[in-house]
Every structure is written in structure tokens, then in C-alpha cells.
Design a protein around this motif. Structure first.
Motif, PDB file in Angstrom:
ATOM      1  N   ILE A  21       0.623  -1.177  -0.108  1.00 21.25           N
ATOM      2  CA  ILE A  21       0.030  -0.145  -0.108  1.00 21.25           C
ATOM      3  C   ILE A  21       0.749   1.383  -0.188  1.00 21.25           C
ATOM      4  N   TYR A  27      -3.997  -1.664  -3.944  1.00 22.45           N
ATOM      5  CA  TYR A  27      -5.195  -1.646  -2.839  1.00 22.45           C
ATOM      6  C   TYR A  27      -5.819  -3.054  -3.038  1.00 22.45           C
ATOM      7  N   LYS A  31      -5.186  -6.219  -0.439  1.00 22.81           N
ATOM      8  CA  LYS A  31      -6.355  -6.479   0.451  1.00 22.81           C
ATOM      9  C   LYS A  31      -6.548  -8.001   0.194  1.00 22.81           C
TER      10      LYS A  31
END
Length: 114
Positions: A21, A27, A31
Motif C-alpha cells: 500500500i 489496494y 487486500k
């Protein structure tokens, strides 16, 4: 043994997530690898608290699947050059080790004589 290894792996995955990140601003994959990577150990913990042999095997099977998914994301991060090859390979090796251990436990559970 697998409990501690999966916990240490989860810590490394959290650090990897933060690095991705901060460095790459990626992202979505960050994740995904975070969710599957920390789920490996969470499902092992659930297996330890299982109420039956069947429940234990089911939780370990989920842990194995999460480790397979994490393996995929780690390879994708490496091959897309989002993460350094050396770091990715180290995490992939750790993931492979967890897969072997969890797979071995599941295989033993499938043996009716165990």
C-alpha cells in the motif's frame, strides 16, 4: 508447530500488505493477499478448537484452500513486479511449507487407521 508457523506467516503478510500500500498504492491485490494470508492461521486456530474430528478436518481444509489462494496472490505480486522477487520468493517458500504441513495433517486424517 503449524499454529506458530501460520501466526508468523500472518505477521509477515500484514507487513507485506502495509508495504504494498505504501510503496505501490496497490489496494486490491494487497487486500486479497491480506485476507487469505491471515485466514490460514485463523482457520488453524478454529480447527484446534473443533468439536469433532470432522469439524477439525473441515477447518484445516479451509486453511489449506486459503493457503493455496495466498500462494496465487504471492506469485502474482512477484511476477507483476509489485514486490521484490526475493521477498516474494521467501513468502512463497513459507506458504509452501504451510501447505505441506496442512496437507500432511489432512492426509493423515483421511486414513481410517489414524
Amino acid at each position: 508447530m503449524v499454529q506458530q508457523k501460520s501466526y508468523n506467516f500472518a505477521l509477515r503478510i500484514i507487513q507485506l500488505n502495509q508495504m504494498i500500500i505504501e510503496d505501490s498504492r496497490e489496494y486490491v491485490i494487497a487486500k486479497q493477499v491480506l485476507k487469505s494470508g491471515i485466514s490460514v492461521g485463523a482457520n488453524i486456530e478454529e480447527a484446534i478448537g473443533a468439536q469433532s474430528r470432522r469439524d477439525f478436518k473441515a477447518k484445516l481444509s479451509i486453511s489449506y484452500k486459503e493457503a493455496r489462494e495466498t500462494h496465487y496472490w504471492l506469485r502474482l505480486l512477484r511476477d507483476s513486479q509489485i514486490t521484490e522477487t526475493e521477498l516474494s520468493n521467501s513468502l512463497i517458500e513459507d506458504c509452501n511449507e504451510l501447505l505441506k504441513i496442512i496437507g500432511s495433517i489432512i492426509k493423515t486424517l483421511k486414513n481410517p487407521n489414524s
